[in-house]
Design a protein around this motif. Structure first.
Motif, mmCIF file in Angstrom:
data_model
loop_
_atom_site.group_PDB
_atom_site.id
_atom_site.type_symbol
_atom_site.label_atom_id
_atom_site.label_comp_id
_atom_site.label_asym_id
_atom_site.label_seq_id
_atom_site.Cartn_x
_atom_site.Cartn_y
_atom_site.Cartn_z
ATOM 1 N N ALA A 3 0.841 -1.210 0.000
ATOM 2 C CA ALA A 3 0.000 0.000 0.000
ATOM 3 C C ALA A 3 0.871 1.254 0.000
ATOM 4 O O ALA A 3 0.567 2.223 -0.706
ATOM 5 C CB ALA A 3 -0.943 0.004 1.200
ATOM 6 N N ARG A 4 1.955 1.242 0.750
ATOM 7 C CA ARG A 4 2.848 2.414 0.799
ATOM 8 C C ARG A 4 3.549 2.625 -0.540
ATOM 9 O O ARG A 4 3.727 3.758 -0.985
ATOM 10 C CB ARG A 4 3.859 2.252 1.924
ATOM 11 C CG ARG A 4 3.182 2.336 3.301
ATOM 12 C CD ARG A 4 4.118 2.094 4.427
ATOM 13 N NE ARG A 4 5.041 3.227 4.543
ATOM 14 C CZ ARG A 4 6.137 3.201 5.281
ATOM 15 N NH1 ARG A 4 6.450 2.111 5.949
ATOM 16 N NH2 ARG A 4 6.922 4.249 5.343
ATOM 17 N N ALA A 26 0.018 -13.879 -5.884
ATOM 18 C CA ALA A 26 -0.043 -15.334 -6.041
ATOM 19 C C ALA A 26 -1.413 -15.871 -6.448
ATOM 20 O O ALA A 26 -1.499 -16.820 -7.214
ATOM 21 C CB ALA A 26 0.413 -16.007 -4.753
ATOM 22 N N GLY A 27 -2.486 -15.298 -5.945
ATOM 23 C CA GLY A 27 -3.810 -15.840 -6.236
ATOM 24 C C GLY A 27 -4.919 -14.893 -5.839
ATOM 25 O O GLY A 27 -4.666 -13.795 -5.325
ATOM 26 N N ALA A 28 -6.151 -15.331 -6.053
ATOM 27 C CA ALA A 28 -7.323 -14.498 -5.761
ATOM 28 C C ALA A 28 -7.406 -14.081 -4.290
ATOM 29 O O ALA A 28 -7.723 -12.918 -4.008
ATOM 30 C CB ALA A 28 -8.600 -15.201 -6.207
ATOM 31 N N PRO A 29 -7.130 -14.963 -3.325
ATOM 32 C CA PRO A 29 -7.190 -14.519 -1.926
ATOM 33 C C PRO A 29 -6.197 -13.390 -1.633
ATOM 34 O O PRO A 29 -6.527 -12.428 -0.932
ATOM 35 C CB PRO A 29 -6.838 -15.776 -1.122
ATOM 36 C CG PRO A 29 -7.191 -16.917 -2.021
ATOM 37 C CD PRO A 29 -6.904 -16.424 -3.414
ATOM 38 N N GLU A 30 -4.996 -13.493 -2.187
ATOM 39 C CA GLU A 30 -3.993 -12.448 -1.990
ATOM 40 C C GLU A 30 -4.415 -11.148 -2.672
ATOM 41 O O GLU A 30 -4.183 -10.053 -2.139
ATOM 42 C CB GLU A 30 -2.636 -12.907 -2.532
ATOM 43 C CG GLU A 30 -1.990 -14.012 -1.732
ATOM 44 C CD GLU A 30 -2.498 -15.418 -2.086
ATOM 45 O OE1 GLU A 30 -2.069 -16.365 -1.420
ATOM 46 O OE2 GLU A 30 -3.337 -15.574 -3.002
ATOM 47 N N ILE A 31 -5.051 -11.260 -3.822
ATOM 48 C CA ILE A 31 -5.553 -10.075 -4.526
ATOM 49 C C ILE A 31 -6.623 -9.387 -3.696
ATOM 50 O O ILE A 31 -6.593 -8.165 -3.519
ATOM 51 C CB ILE A 31 -6.088 -10.456 -5.930
ATOM 52 C CG1 ILE A 31 -4.916 -10.819 -6.845
ATOM 53 C CG2 ILE A 31 -6.931 -9.331 -6.526
ATOM 54 C CD1 ILE A 31 -5.326 -11.414 -8.180
ATOM 55 N N THR A 37 -6.218 -3.743 1.721
ATOM 56 C CA THR A 37 -5.077 -3.053 2.340
ATOM 57 C C THR A 37 -4.755 -1.768 1.593
ATOM 58 O O THR A 37 -4.530 -0.717 2.209
ATOM 59 C CB THR A 37 -3.851 -3.979 2.369
ATOM 60 O OG1 THR A 37 -4.180 -5.156 3.095
ATOM 61 C CG2 THR A 37 -2.663 -3.298 3.002
ATOM 62 N N ILE A 38 -4.729 -1.841 0.272
ATOM 63 C CA ILE A 38 -4.412 -0.655 -0.528
ATOM 64 C C ILE A 38 -5.507 0.392 -0.379
ATOM 65 O O ILE A 38 -5.218 1.579 -0.236
ATOM 66 C CB ILE A 38 -4.187 -1.038 -2.006
ATOM 67 C CG1 ILE A 38 -2.907 -1.859 -2.134
ATOM 68 C CG2 ILE A 38 -4.122 0.211 -2.886
ATOM 69 C CD1 ILE A 38 -2.710 -2.499 -3.497
ATOM 70 N N LYS A 39 -6.769 -0.025 -0.386
ATOM 71 C CA LYS A 39 -7.872 0.932 -0.213
ATOM 72 C C LYS A 39 -7.752 1.676 1.115
ATOM 73 O O LYS A 39 -7.926 2.885 1.172
ATOM 74 C CB LYS A 39 -9.224 0.213 -0.287
ATOM 75 C CG LYS A 39 -9.637 -0.164 -1.679
ATOM 76 C CD LYS A 39 -10.960 -0.900 -1.661
ATOM 77 C CE LYS A 39 -11.327 -1.404 -3.031
ATOM 78 N NZ LYS A 39 -12.583 -2.171 -3.031
ATOM 79 N N ARG A 40 -7.437 0.943 2.187
ATOM 80 C CA ARG A 40 -7.285 1.575 3.499
ATOM 81 C C ARG A 40 -6.087 2.514 3.536
ATOM 82 O O ARG A 40 -6.139 3.578 4.135
ATOM 83 C CB ARG A 40 -7.145 0.517 4.592
ATOM 84 C CG ARG A 40 -8.435 -0.111 5.027
ATOM 85 C CD ARG A 40 -8.283 -0.907 6.321
ATOM 86 N NE ARG A 40 -7.185 -1.867 6.297
ATOM 87 C CZ ARG A 40 -7.281 -3.118 5.868
ATOM 88 N NH1 ARG A 40 -8.429 -3.562 5.415
ATOM 89 N NH2 ARG A 40 -6.236 -3.923 5.894
ATOM 90 N N GLY A 41 -4.988 2.113 2.892
ATOM 91 C CA GLY A 41 -3.755 2.882 2.964
ATOM 92 C C GLY A 41 -3.651 4.030 1.976
ATOM 93 O O GLY A 41 -2.722 4.824 2.049
ATOM 94 N N THR A 42 -4.593 4.112 1.049
ATOM 95 C CA THR A 42 -4.508 5.151 0.014
ATOM 96 C C THR A 42 -5.812 5.930 -0.102
ATOM 97 O O THR A 42 -6.093 6.508 -1.155
ATOM 98 C CB THR A 42 -4.161 4.536 -1.352
ATOM 99 O OG1 THR A 42 -5.189 3.595 -1.710
ATOM 100 C CG2 THR A 42 -2.810 3.864 -1.334
ATOM 101 N N SER A 43 -6.576 5.958 0.934
ATOM 102 C CA SER A 43 -7.882 6.621 0.911
ATOM 103 C C SER A 43 -7.780 8.037 0.368
ATOM 104 O O SER A 43 -6.935 8.828 0.786
ATOM 105 C CB SER A 43 -8.460 6.657 2.327
ATOM 106 O OG SER A 43 -9.700 7.294 2.329
ATOM 107 N N GLY A 44 -8.620 8.352 -0.600
ATOM 108 C CA GLY A 44 -8.669 9.700 -1.147
ATOM 109 C C GLY A 44 -7.768 9.943 -2.345
ATOM 110 O O GLY A 44 -7.866 10.986 -2.981
#
Length: 97
Positions: A3-4, A26-31, A37-44
């Motif tokens: 995310a960072r 690696a797979g759908a669960p990781e995606i 995680t990215i949505k939370r870390g990059t809000s806005g």
């Protein structure tokens, strides 16, 4: 950490760069986990996050080929299907986790 890195790339990109960021996972669960995680870390931030894996319907998969709205960065979280089976023409950054 992912995310960072995505936040740094989106925040510091050249305004004329309209390319997408492709992240191999690696797979759908990781995606799915990375998406949250990215949505939370990059809000806005002006970006759209799209999954790409074999379990998606063709309509959902085809979204990765559409251009992002002006000023937005397209971030594609993909399995190796994007490495061997498809070409995403606007991809300018690749992150291989």
């Amino acid at each position: 950490l992912l995310a960072r890195l995505v936040q740094h790339l989106v925040t510091n990109r050249n305004p004329s760069d309209d390319g997408s960021i492709l992240v191999f996972l690696a797979g759908a669960p990781e995606i799915n986990s990375a998406m949250e995680t990215i949505k939370r870390g990059t809000s806005g931030l002006p970006m759209m996050i799209l999954p790409l894996h074999g379990g998606l319907q063709p309509k959902e998969q085809s979204r990765v080929f559409q251009r992002a709205s002006r000023g937005f960065t397209k971030v594609i979280l993909s399995t190796n299907v994007a490495e061997t089976s498809v070409t995403i023409p606007d991809c300018t950054v690749v992150i291989d986790t």
